[in-house]
Design a protein around this motif. Structure first.
Motif, PDB file in Angstrom:
ATOM      1  N   TYR A 125       0.820  -1.221   0.000  1.00 51.07           N
ATOM      2  CA  TYR A 125       0.000   0.000   0.000  1.00 51.07           C
ATOM      3  C   TYR A 125       0.853   1.270   0.000  1.00 51.07           C
ATOM      4  O   TYR A 125       0.319   2.374   0.038  1.00 51.07           O
ATOM      5  CB  TYR A 125      -0.923   0.011   1.227  1.00 51.07           C
ATOM      6  CG  TYR A 125      -1.710  -1.275   1.366  1.00 51.07           C
ATOM      7  CD1 TYR A 125      -2.851  -1.493   0.605  1.00 51.07           C
ATOM      8  CD2 TYR A 125      -1.275  -2.283   2.220  1.00 51.07           C
ATOM      9  CE1 TYR A 125      -3.561  -2.685   0.703  1.00 51.07           C
ATOM     10  CE2 TYR A 125      -1.968  -3.481   2.327  1.00 51.07           C
ATOM     11  CZ  TYR A 125      -3.112  -3.676   1.563  1.00 51.07           C
ATOM     12  OH  TYR A 125      -3.804  -4.859   1.664  1.00 51.07           O
ATOM     13  N   LEU A 175       1.737   6.824   0.967  1.00 50.62           N
ATOM     14  CA  LEU A 175       0.765   5.791   0.599  1.00 50.62           C
ATOM     15  C   LEU A 175       0.345   5.907  -0.865  1.00 50.62           C
ATOM     16  O   LEU A 175       0.317   6.993  -1.436  1.00 50.62           O
ATOM     17  CB  LEU A 175      -0.469   5.906   1.500  1.00 50.62           C
ATOM     18  CG  LEU A 175      -0.253   5.477   2.951  1.00 50.62           C
ATOM     19  CD1 LEU A 175      -1.311   6.077   3.867  1.00 50.62           C
ATOM     20  CD2 LEU A 175      -0.245   3.954   3.073  1.00 50.62           C
ATOM     21  N   ASN A 176       0.017   4.776  -1.448  1.00 50.69           N
ATOM     22  CA  ASN A 176      -0.468   4.714  -2.824  1.00 50.69           C
ATOM     23  C   ASN A 176      -1.957   5.087  -2.836  1.00 50.69           C
ATOM     24  O   ASN A 176      -2.803   4.282  -2.456  1.00 50.69           O
ATOM     25  CB  ASN A 176      -0.259   3.300  -3.370  1.00 50.69           C
ATOM     26  CG  ASN A 176      -0.668   3.168  -4.812  1.00 50.69           C
ATOM     27  OD1 ASN A 176      -1.536   3.884  -5.301  1.00 50.69           O
ATOM     28  ND2 ASN A 176      -0.064   2.218  -5.511  1.00 50.69           N
ATOM     29  N   ARG A 233      -4.709   2.892  -4.546  1.00 54.49           N
ATOM     30  CA  ARG A 233      -5.209   1.759  -3.749  1.00 54.49           C
ATOM     31  C   ARG A 233      -6.150   2.246  -2.648  1.00 54.49           C
ATOM     32  O   ARG A 233      -7.154   1.601  -2.339  1.00 54.49           O
ATOM     33  CB  ARG A 233      -4.050   0.976  -3.142  1.00 54.49           C
ATOM     34  CG  ARG A 233      -3.072   0.435  -4.172  1.00 54.49           C
ATOM     35  CD  ARG A 233      -2.391  -0.822  -3.701  1.00 54.49           C
ATOM     36  NE  ARG A 233      -3.296  -1.961  -3.741  1.00 54.49           N
ATOM     37  CZ  ARG A 233      -2.945  -3.208  -3.387  1.00 54.49           C
ATOM     38  NH1 ARG A 233      -1.731  -3.450  -2.960  1.00 54.49           N
ATOM     39  NH2 ARG A 233      -3.804  -4.193  -3.435  1.00 54.49           N
ATOM     40  N   THR A 234      -5.820   3.392  -2.051  1.00 53.30           N
ATOM     41  CA  THR A 234      -6.688   3.964  -1.029  1.00 53.30           C
ATOM     42  C   THR A 234      -8.072   4.218  -1.611  1.00 53.30           C
ATOM     43  O   THR A 234      -9.091   3.882  -1.003  1.00 53.30           O
ATOM     44  CB  THR A 234      -6.105   5.285  -0.479  1.00 53.30           C
ATOM     45  OG1 THR A 234      -4.837   5.021   0.128  1.00 53.30           O
ATOM     46  CG2 THR A 234      -7.031   5.904   0.552  1.00 53.30           C
ATOM     47  N   PRO A 286      -6.105   2.298   3.545  1.00 55.04           N
ATOM     48  CA  PRO A 286      -4.799   2.899   3.844  1.00 55.04           C
ATOM     49  C   PRO A 286      -4.907   4.432   3.796  1.00 55.04           C
ATOM     50  O   PRO A 286      -5.263   4.993   2.760  1.00 55.04           O
ATOM     51  CB  PRO A 286      -3.896   2.378   2.720  1.00 55.04           C
ATOM     52  CG  PRO A 286      -4.675   1.300   2.031  1.00 55.04           C
ATOM     53  CD  PRO A 286      -6.104   1.613   2.253  1.00 55.04           C
TER      54      PRO A 286
END
Length: 236
Positions: A34, A45-46, A49-50, A205
């Motif tokens: 993540y 954080l990516n 993906r969040t 995330p």
């Protein structure tokens, strides 16, 4: 579960600082998938993906709300307490925003007893009966009422275990998460780079320290819950 569009944009997440994780020394290796990079000793954080996991969480709460399910939002950080209360009130959810009392869910009988006492004292206060007692008794009961309001005020209308629990900080609310896991209650967790993404049913995330980040995530979930509740009312 029907997929819907929740208008989650990378720009608004960047503005809210959702992408900022903890320092690179303070991380859980399970969070590696993540994390997109590191910058000045901080994991980033990516957000793609969040956005995906937040969208899945919104789909889940929408479907649950459209079936009349009940939610509990948990977040006891001082700086986020008011935010939790406002978000929960807007979505007509129960909430805990001061302190998680151990066994609040796993020992539901005791919690129910406390809630019954709380409701009884509130009734006595409204009718003026508390103030008609001797001063010492009045002071004792008012202290009890204040204590119960602080810790149980957000769940005063809860009559049974919630169907879904939304947890704002996995590390801070680990006891609450473990109780949900024990009881098999589905959980949605906001997780930072120091968390274990495998514990919750849906892990989102995100920066769990910044108020703007918490507000954005909660606003999306609350909007989805409100939309689901409207659907439930229309179809009832």
């Amino acid at each position: 579960m029907t997929k819907r569009y929740w208008n989650i944009t990378l720009e608004e997440m960047m503005e809210a600082g959702v992408h900022f994780g903890h320092g690179t020394r303070k991380w859980n290796p399970k969070m590696a998938p993540y994390i997109s990079t590191k910058r000045k000793g901080i994991h980033i954080l990516n957000l793609t993906r969040t956005a995906r996991f937040l969208s899945e969480a919104c789909d889940l709460v929408f479907d649950a709300a459209s079936k009349g399910k009940q939610f509990l939002i948990v977040g006891t950080k001082n700086k986020a307490a008011d935010l939790i209360a406002r978000a929960a009130t807007r979505a007509r959810c129960h909430y805990v925003n001061k302190k998680w009392l151990g066994g609040m869910l796993t020992n539901w009988y005791t919690t129910e007893t406390r809630l019954h006492k709380f409701r009884s004292l509130r009734t006595e206060q409204k009718t003026g009966r508390i103030n008609s007692l001797p001063k010492k008794d009045t002071a004792i009961l008012k202290r009890q009422l204040s204590h119960l309001e602080t810790y149980l005020g957000g769940i005063k209308y809860m009559t049974g275990l919630p169907d879904i629990v939304i947890i704002v900080d996995q590390q801070e609310e680990y006891t609450a998460l473990r109780e949900c896991i024990t009881l098999g209650i589905p959980t949605i967790c906001l997780i930072d780079t120091n968390c274990d993404p495998d514990l919750a049913d849906i892990s989102i995330p995100a920066n769990d320290d910044a108020i703007a980040s918490i507000r954005l995530i909660l606003n999306k979930l609350v909007f989805a819950i409100c939309e689901g509740r409207s659907s439930y009312i229309r179809n009832s």
